[in-house]
Design an enzyme around this catalytic site. Sequence first.
Site: not given
Ligand code: GLU
Length: 411
Positions: A102
């Site tokens: 993240k």
């Molecule tokens: N930000 C989204 C999540 O928390 C998507 C992450 C992604 O598509 O890699 O799942």
Amino acid sequence: MKSSEAVKLYFNRAADQLELTENMRALLLTPKREVQVQIAIEMDNGDLQTLLGYRVQHNNARGPMKGGLRFHPEVDLDEVRGLASLMTWKTAVVNIPYGGAKGGIAVDARSLSTRELERITRKFIDEIHDVIGPDTDIPAPDMGTNAEVMAWIMNQYNKYHGFGPGIVTGKPVEHYGIPGREEATGRGVGIIAIKTLGRLGRKPKETRVALQGFGNVGSHAAKFLHDAECRIVAISDLSGGYYREEGIQVLEAIRYANQHKRSLEGYPEAEKISNEELLELDVDLLVPAALGGVIHADNAERIKAPLIIEAANAPIRPDADALLNDRGVLVLPDILANAGGVTVSYFEWVQNRQYYQWGLDRVRQELDRVLTSAFEEVWGLSHEHDVSLRTAAFMLGIGRVGRATVLGGIT
Ligand code: GLU
């Protein structure tokens, strides 16, 4: 409690069920890498601004690390650490070949001009391009970021490493993106909600829903549930909550928000309530689709919905989770409920590597298949071990990551 501590608590509860050793727990909980960078940019008015950017790469036992990039004033290293860990368990729950990561920048994206946003994004990639990559770590949208930001990321990364669209997902459809990525998280929330109602023997028609958050996730979840004949009695965004007992006209509300800078401010067809009141409404299904931590020890006792689907990441704090659990409130955890987004990100990445354009029908069909099987597995484990759906989802995810770790060899 810090974000990373909350995830650790859920992890340990599931690890106890799996009888995981302390050493294995330490290995699976420790992030592989944490990066903090300085992002210094010139604002449109000539001022210098220095921001902090983070990328936490949590685990890659099952594949390249994967997770969104969040632009929000409350972002800090610990929040990103907790969210990166959630991504590891999320990708494992839906069984796509990724680990978890993240990123985030502590900034209020809404206060920036498009050019400022672009400069910040490109500078961030300048700082981290060496540690990300299509086989290493693949960013995606999250709160405060969108397809346009993803296109800048691809462009900036490609300047250093040569052409390749698989470095980032959630790109615009006309620029190497995949149809259905934007709706995917909300659609996934809807799919999981309908499956749960089915298991509980409840008809969508008789289900009154309150949705907190009307951004990308909330509005698409509202649309899906509305199409499935649920009655959406309340929606909300930063401007407050909007309640209508006979049901909100969801398409009309989406149109209204689109015409008013994506805000529901002044939406006339409903009674105005506060975001706090929305959470405490007497409804059959509550869908928190905004910030983390909105359900906490102070309001948990007043939550009346018997079913909560976590569309946001970590909307329920652990102390509230325990209270709700004791009261028999069924909670569909984030690592299952909002996994539709990363699942379609995976399809986009596959499409980019194939240089072949998928169609919307195929995306929706495959999304349904992936989420259905994850839902069945989590539901089954929860009943087999007599644990909450959250603990069952963590057990499923941890089991997969743990096995991959051992099979891949540790030394
Ligand atoms: N930000 C989204 C999540 O928390 C998507 C992450 C992604 O598509 O890699 O799942």
